[in-house]
Design an enzyme around this catalytic site. Structure first.
Site, PDB file in Angstrom:
ATOM      1  N   ASP A  30       0.825  -1.214   0.000  1.00 33.26           N
ATOM      2  CA  ASP A  30       0.000   0.000   0.000  1.00 33.26           C
ATOM      3  C   ASP A  30       0.860   1.266   0.000  1.00 33.26           C
ATOM      4  O   ASP A  30       1.951   1.278   0.573  1.00 33.26           O
ATOM      5  CB  ASP A  30      -0.919  -0.023   1.239  1.00 33.26           C
ATOM      6  N   GLY A  31       0.325   2.316  -0.632  1.00 39.11           N
ATOM      7  CA  GLY A  31       0.986   3.623  -0.589  1.00 39.11           C
ATOM      8  C   GLY A  31       1.493   4.130  -1.929  1.00 39.11           C
ATOM      9  O   GLY A  31       2.191   5.147  -1.975  1.00 39.11           O
ATOM     10  N   HIS A  88       2.003   3.536  -9.189  1.00 38.44           N
ATOM     11  CA  HIS A  88       1.748   2.113  -9.456  1.00 38.44           C
ATOM     12  C   HIS A  88       2.905   1.503 -10.258  1.00 38.44           C
ATOM     13  O   HIS A  88       3.339   0.394  -9.984  1.00 38.44           O
ATOM     14  CB  HIS A  88       0.424   1.934 -10.194  1.00 38.44           C
ATOM     15  N   GLU A 102     -12.595  -4.462  -3.325  1.00 40.13           N
ATOM     16  CA  GLU A 102     -13.091  -3.088  -3.143  1.00 40.13           C
ATOM     17  C   GLU A 102     -12.385  -2.091  -4.081  1.00 40.13           C
ATOM     18  O   GLU A 102     -12.882  -0.986  -4.303  1.00 40.13           O
ATOM     19  CB  GLU A 102     -12.909  -2.638  -1.693  1.00 40.13           C
ATOM     20  N   ARG A 156     -12.651   2.218  -7.506  1.00 43.39           N
ATOM     21  CA  ARG A 156     -11.808   3.352  -7.908  1.00 43.39           C
ATOM     22  C   ARG A 156     -12.231   3.859  -9.291  1.00 43.39           C
ATOM     23  O   ARG A 156     -12.929   3.163 -10.027  1.00 43.39           O
ATOM     24  CB  ARG A 156     -10.335   2.922  -7.914  1.00 43.39           C
ATOM     25  N   LEU A 177       9.521 -21.581  -4.819  1.00 42.74           N
ATOM     26  CA  LEU A 177       8.694 -20.584  -4.118  1.00 42.74           C
ATOM     27  C   LEU A 177       7.310 -20.600  -4.741  1.00 42.74           C
ATOM     28  O   LEU A 177       7.174 -20.642  -5.959  1.00 42.74           O
ATOM     29  CB  LEU A 177       9.305 -19.178  -4.282  1.00 42.74           C
ATOM     30  N   ARG A 214       2.391  -4.818   6.162  1.00 43.88           N
ATOM     31  CA  ARG A 214       1.630  -3.794   5.431  1.00 43.88           C
ATOM     32  C   ARG A 214       2.459  -2.523   5.379  1.00 43.88           C
ATOM     33  O   ARG A 214       2.860  -2.000   6.419  1.00 43.88           O
ATOM     34  CB  ARG A 214       0.277  -3.492   6.074  1.00 43.88           C
ATOM     35  N   ARG A 220      -4.508  -1.736   9.238  1.00 43.33           N
ATOM     36  CA  ARG A 220      -5.745  -2.501   9.075  1.00 43.33           C
ATOM     37  C   ARG A 220      -5.519  -3.622   8.067  1.00 43.33           C
ATOM     38  O   ARG A 220      -4.537  -3.651   7.346  1.00 43.33           O
ATOM     39  CB  ARG A 220      -6.894  -1.580   8.658  1.00 43.33           C
ATOM     40  N   GLU A 273       1.658 -13.183  12.675  1.00 38.17           N
ATOM     41  CA  GLU A 273       2.345 -12.041  13.304  1.00 38.17           C
ATOM     42  C   GLU A 273       2.241 -10.838  12.367  1.00 38.17           C
ATOM     43  O   GLU A 273       2.512 -10.954  11.165  1.00 38.17           O
ATOM     44  CB  GLU A 273       3.828 -12.380  13.544  1.00 38.17           C
TER      45      GLU A 273
HETATM   46  C1  IPE Z   1      -5.385  -2.604   0.197  1.00 39.08           C
HETATM   47  O1  IPE Z   1      -5.075  -1.266  -0.039  1.00 39.08           O
HETATM   48  C2  IPE Z   1      -5.476  -3.365  -1.088  1.00 39.08           C
HETATM   49  C3  IPE Z   1      -4.227  -3.510  -1.839  1.00 39.08           C
HETATM   50  C4  IPE Z   1      -3.039  -3.087  -1.493  1.00 39.08           C
HETATM   51  C5  IPE Z   1      -4.340  -4.236  -3.066  1.00 39.08           C
HETATM   52  P1  IPE Z   1      -6.203  -0.139  -0.127  1.00 39.08           P
HETATM   53  O2  IPE Z   1      -5.503   1.136  -0.366  1.00 39.08           O
HETATM   54  O3  IPE Z   1      -7.241  -0.533  -1.102  1.00 39.08           O
HETATM   55  O4  IPE Z   1      -6.845  -0.196   1.341  1.00 39.08           O
HETATM   56  P2  IPE Z   1      -7.685   0.878   2.149  1.00 39.08           P
HETATM   57  O5  IPE Z   1      -8.778   1.368   1.244  1.00 39.08           O
HETATM   58  O6  IPE Z   1      -6.761   1.980   2.528  1.00 39.08           O
HETATM   59  O7  IPE Z   1      -8.179   0.141   3.367  1.00 39.08           O
HETATM   60  C1  IPE Z   2      -1.708   0.294  -3.368  1.00 38.20           C
HETATM   61  O1  IPE Z   2      -1.508   1.666  -3.409  1.00 38.20           O
HETATM   62  C2  IPE Z   2      -2.084  -0.270  -4.716  1.00 38.20           C
HETATM   63  C3  IPE Z   2      -3.477  -0.693  -4.820  1.00 38.20           C
HETATM   64  C4  IPE Z   2      -4.371  -0.671  -3.871  1.00 38.20           C
HETATM   65  C5  IPE Z   2      -3.898  -1.222  -6.100  1.00 38.20           C
HETATM   66  P1  IPE Z   2      -2.699   2.701  -3.353  1.00 38.20           P
HETATM   67  O2  IPE Z   2      -3.159   2.986  -4.729  1.00 38.20           O
HETATM   68  O3  IPE Z   2      -3.768   2.267  -2.408  1.00 38.20           O
HETATM   69  O4  IPE Z   2      -1.950   3.980  -2.777  1.00 38.20           O
HETATM   70  P2  IPE Z   2      -2.464   4.976  -1.643  1.00 38.20           P
HETATM   71  O5  IPE Z   2      -2.873   4.153  -0.462  1.00 38.20           O
HETATM   72  O6  IPE Z   2      -3.627   5.718  -2.228  1.00 38.20           O
HETATM   73  O7  IPE Z   2      -1.292   5.838  -1.366  1.00 38.20           O
HETATM   74 MG    MG Z   3      -4.080   2.489  -0.419  1.00 37.26          MG
END
Ligand code: IPE
Ligand code: IPE
Ligand code: MG
Length: 241
Positions: free
Chosen positions: A12-13, A29, A59, A63, A123, A180, A186, A199
């Site tokens: 994430d991020g 991305h 979910e 987007r 793997l 994460r 979460r 863990e």
């Molecule tokens: C979780 O990240 C899903 C993936 C990394 C694929 P999200 O960015 O979708 O999660 P929320 O919306 O912050 O909980």
């Molecule tokens: C994770 O990064 C990738 C996916 C959920 C597909 P995000 O796109 O959720 O990036 P942030 O959380 O908005 O920074």
């Molecule tokens: Mg995200």
């Protein structure tokens, strides 16, 4: 050092990483591909047997259409570019999640990759794409209900082991370590059932900036954890109750 057999990661991020550099979200991305390669390499090097990556959640369909299309395109491009190398390195690839909403070309590429790497054992790379933990449990429950209706299963035969087997990764060991990135603490509907005793390790580092040293820090933290699975703490003195 105790090494996890199975590591599961919420990557994430990406969007925030791009935003911090005044770049559009797609750039985040794209930059997120390098750490995927790094995690695969580190996992092979460290003797981890299963690596599960959350790439697109059930979910994430909510987007904007343009972002979803970009993610689909990136996924397809990366898969087609990397599959031969993954196959050659003894990596087996599996995709989990609902394929119903995916374009036929994406599904075809997933199926080809799974077939191509089926016999590999170094793997197991599990990619959760269009995946949701609730979807997984619901689909398992529905299959069991159908078996009961058809008379091949009795309701009394349904226990944790039977339901667990029916899940997408029910044949694999549960994740030992969950990572994460991106600062949120979460689960976001990832492997709800399988994470029961995993863990957890969180970092503020955004996914595109996640490096081998960060991965190593998570593995080191895991090595120091005392896993109890509900048992009593090992008694240091004489009187256990
Ligand atoms: C979780 O990240 C899903 C993936 C990394 C694929 P999200 O960015 O979708 O999660 P929320 O919306 O912050 O909980
Ligand atoms: C994770 O990064 C990738 C996916 C959920 C597909 P995000 O796109 O959720 O990036 P942030 O959380 O908005 O920074
Ligand atoms: Mg995200």
């Amino acid at each position: 050092m105790r090494v996890p057999r199975h590591v599961a990661i919420i990557m994430d991020g990406n969007g925030r990483w791009a935003g911090a550099r005044a770049l559009p979200r797609p750039a985040g991305h794209r930059a997120g591909i390098k750490p995927v390669r790094m995690c695969i390499e580190e996992s092979v090097k460290r003797g981890i047997k299963v690596l599960t990556l959350f790439a697109f959640s059930s979910e994430n369909w909510k987007r904007p259409v343009a972002e979803v299309s970009l993610l689909m395109q990136l996924f397809l491009e990366s898969l087609e570019r990397e599959i031969e190398e993954l196959a050659g390195r003894g990596i087996s690839v599996r995709f989990i999640g609902s394929r119903e909403q995916l374009a036929p070309a994406v599904v075809a590429s997933m199926e080809a990759a799974e077939a191509r790497t089926r016999d590999n054992e170094r793997l197991m790379l599990v990619v959760a794409f269009g995946y949701g933990g609730r979807w997984d449990i619901t689909a398992a429950a529905r299959r069991l209900a159908i078996a009961c209706r058809d008379g091949t299963l009795q309701p009394e035969q349904i226990d944790e082991a039977r339901l667990g087997c029916e899940l997408s990764i029910g044949d694999l060991p549960d994740p030992d370590l969950f990572i994460r990135t991106g600062g949120e603490q979460r689960i976001s509907n990832f492997l709800l059932w399988n994470l029961a005793y995993t863990e957890l390790w969180f970092t503020d580092t955004l996914w595109p900036a996640f490096g081998a040293a960060d991965f190593g820090a998570a593995i080191d933290s895991y090595a120091e954890r005392e896993r109890r699975f509900g048992h009593a703490v090992a008694a240091s003195g004489a009187d256990a109750c």
